[in-house]
Write a protein that holds these residues in place. Sequence first.
Motif, short mmCIF file in Angstrom:
data_model
loop_
_atom_site.label_atom_id
_atom_site.label_comp_id
_atom_site.label_asym_id
_atom_site.label_seq_id
_atom_site.Cartn_x
_atom_site.Cartn_y
_atom_site.Cartn_z
N LEU A 78 -16.56 -20.64 3.06
CA LEU A 78 -15.97 -19.49 3.18
C LEU A 78 -15.83 -19.44 4.64
O LEU A 78 -16.78 -19.51 5.56
N THR A 79 -14.34 -19.53 4.95
CA THR A 79 -13.99 -19.67 6.34
C THR A 79 -13.02 -18.56 6.84
O THR A 79 -13.17 -17.53 6.30
N ALA A 328 -23.05 -15.57 4.29
CA ALA A 328 -23.19 -15.47 2.65
C ALA A 328 -23.20 -16.75 1.75
O ALA A 328 -22.58 -17.88 2.24
N CYS A 329 -23.72 -16.42 0.61
CA CYS A 329 -24.04 -17.55 -0.40
C CYS A 329 -23.44 -16.99 -1.59
O CYS A 329 -23.91 -15.99 -2.02
N SER A 348 -10.22 -13.56 -1.06
CA SER A 348 -10.09 -14.14 0.36
C SER A 348 -9.64 -13.29 1.45
O SER A 348 -10.27 -13.18 2.44
N GLU A 349 -8.84 -12.39 1.27
CA GLU A 349 -8.39 -11.34 2.27
C GLU A 349 -9.40 -10.66 2.65
O GLU A 349 -9.79 -10.16 3.82
N LEU A 350 -10.39 -10.40 1.68
CA LEU A 350 -11.52 -9.12 1.95
C LEU A 350 -12.58 -9.94 2.70
O LEU A 350 -13.08 -9.53 3.72
N LEU A 351 -12.79 -11.15 2.35
CA LEU A 351 -13.80 -12.01 3.04
C LEU A 351 -13.50 -12.20 4.72
O LEU A 351 -14.15 -12.11 5.51
N ARG A 357 -18.77 -15.88 6.65
CA ARG A 357 -18.81 -17.15 6.46
C ARG A 357 -19.81 -17.49 5.69
O ARG A 357 -20.90 -17.02 5.43
N GLY A 358 -19.86 -18.69 5.24
CA GLY A 358 -20.92 -19.38 4.42
C GLY A 358 -20.41 -20.43 3.49
O GLY A 358 -19.44 -21.29 3.63
#
Length: 400
Positions: A78-79, A328-329, A348-351, A357-358
Motif C-alpha cells: 500500500l503506497t 494498514a494490514c 487505490s484512489e481512496l487509499l 500505507r502498509g
Amino acid sequence: MQNRGATFVSAMPLVRQAEVDIQDPEAVRKLVKALGPGPFSIVLIFFSPETDLASFSRQLKAEIPWGRVMGCSTAGELTSIGYDEGKIVAVAFPVEHFGVETLMVSDLKNCVPNDLMGGLVRARQILSQRYPQFPYEFAMLLVDGLSEREDELTAALASGLGPVPLFGGSAADGARFEKTLILNGRDIIENAAILTFFRTDCPVKVFSYDHLQASEKRMVVTGAEPNARIVTEINGEPASVEYARQIGCDVADLNDSVFAENPVVVRVGGRHHVRAIKSAEADGSMHFFAAIDEGLVLTLAEPQDIVSHLHGALGGLAAHSAPEIVLACDCIFRRVEAEHRQRKGDVSELLRAHNVRGFSTYGEQIGSIHVNQTFTGVAIYPPGSDFDREPLPADMVPVT
C-alpha cells in the motif's frame, strides 16, 4: 501504475514515509535519503516477495543507520498510489513523537506463547517509564503468515496486553504461499514474529472492519484437522464438494477469486469473522488461513460494495480530524476481489486520498483474534486532534 526507481516522502514530518522500486540497485540508500536523518524510534519496512533478498540484505547491512528496523514480506504493498506491487515501503516514527519497545519471537513452531508473558510485561513497563509524557499507546504484531500459529499467539499475547489495543498482519508471499519473511534489524528470517509497543503524543484509533454481510446459508464442519487448519468434511460430504454446491459452483472452478467473493464466517464474541479459504485440495479437503475445528458452524457471507464501504469507513476516521497516516494490514483477498470486480483503481484512489500505507497480508490480528478478509490497522492523528466525538461505522471494531 509503476514508478520504477522513484521514491516518495511525505512533506509532513510527524510520520515519515518513503517507497522505492525493488529493481532499483540503490533501493535502501534511496529510502534512507528520502526518510531523512531522524532520529527514529523505529522504521517499518514492507517489501515485495519479488525482492532480491541477497541484494536487499547486503544493502540493509551497508546502508541502514537506524537502530530499530522491523518489517515483513507482502502480498502487495500500500503506497502513495494505493494498491501497488514490486515496491519496498518504509514508514518511520520520529523520537519526538514516538517511543517503542519490541518483543521478538524467533522460533514460532517451538514457542510456548504463555512463556512470553514476562517479556511482554517488561516491555510495557520499560516503555511507560521511559515515555511518561506520551499518553497514547498501541501494539503492532507482524507474524510469519505460513506458520499457522497466529491464532494461538494472538490469543496468548492479548492476555498480557492489558488496555493496550493490538492490531497486526501476517507476512505474505504474493500468491505463491511458499515463503513468508520477517525483517528483524538487518536479518531476514522465517518462522518468527515481532510485537512492537508504541507510546506517543499522537491520538490513535485502532480499528478492523470488513464489507461482508452474513447470509442465511449455514454449514457444519463434520471433519477437520485443526492443527493443520484443514477441513475434510462439511455437512458429512467432502468439504470442497459441499462448499461448491452451497455457492452454486463446480468444484473444478474453485479458485482465489471464488473464495474471495464467497467467504465463510464464524460468530466470535457477538460478531462474525471471516475464516478465509486458502485452497481446495484434490482429495476434497480445504485448507484455511485461520483456526478451524469440527462442530464449527460456517455461514456463507456476501460482499457488499467494497468501494462505498471503504469510503464510509475512511471518511468516519477523518470526520473531525484527518489522520497523519493510516497504517494498514489489508487481506490479500480484498485485493483479489477488487481486481476481479475491476474496482482496484477506485480502491487505490481512496487509499491514496487518505494517506494509507502498509501491506496486503495472509491474515490480520485485532485484539485477541486472528481474522481474515479485513482492513485492519491504526489511524494516527496530529497531537491535539479532536476525533473522539465521531462514532465509527457500525460494522467497525474500535479497540481504543
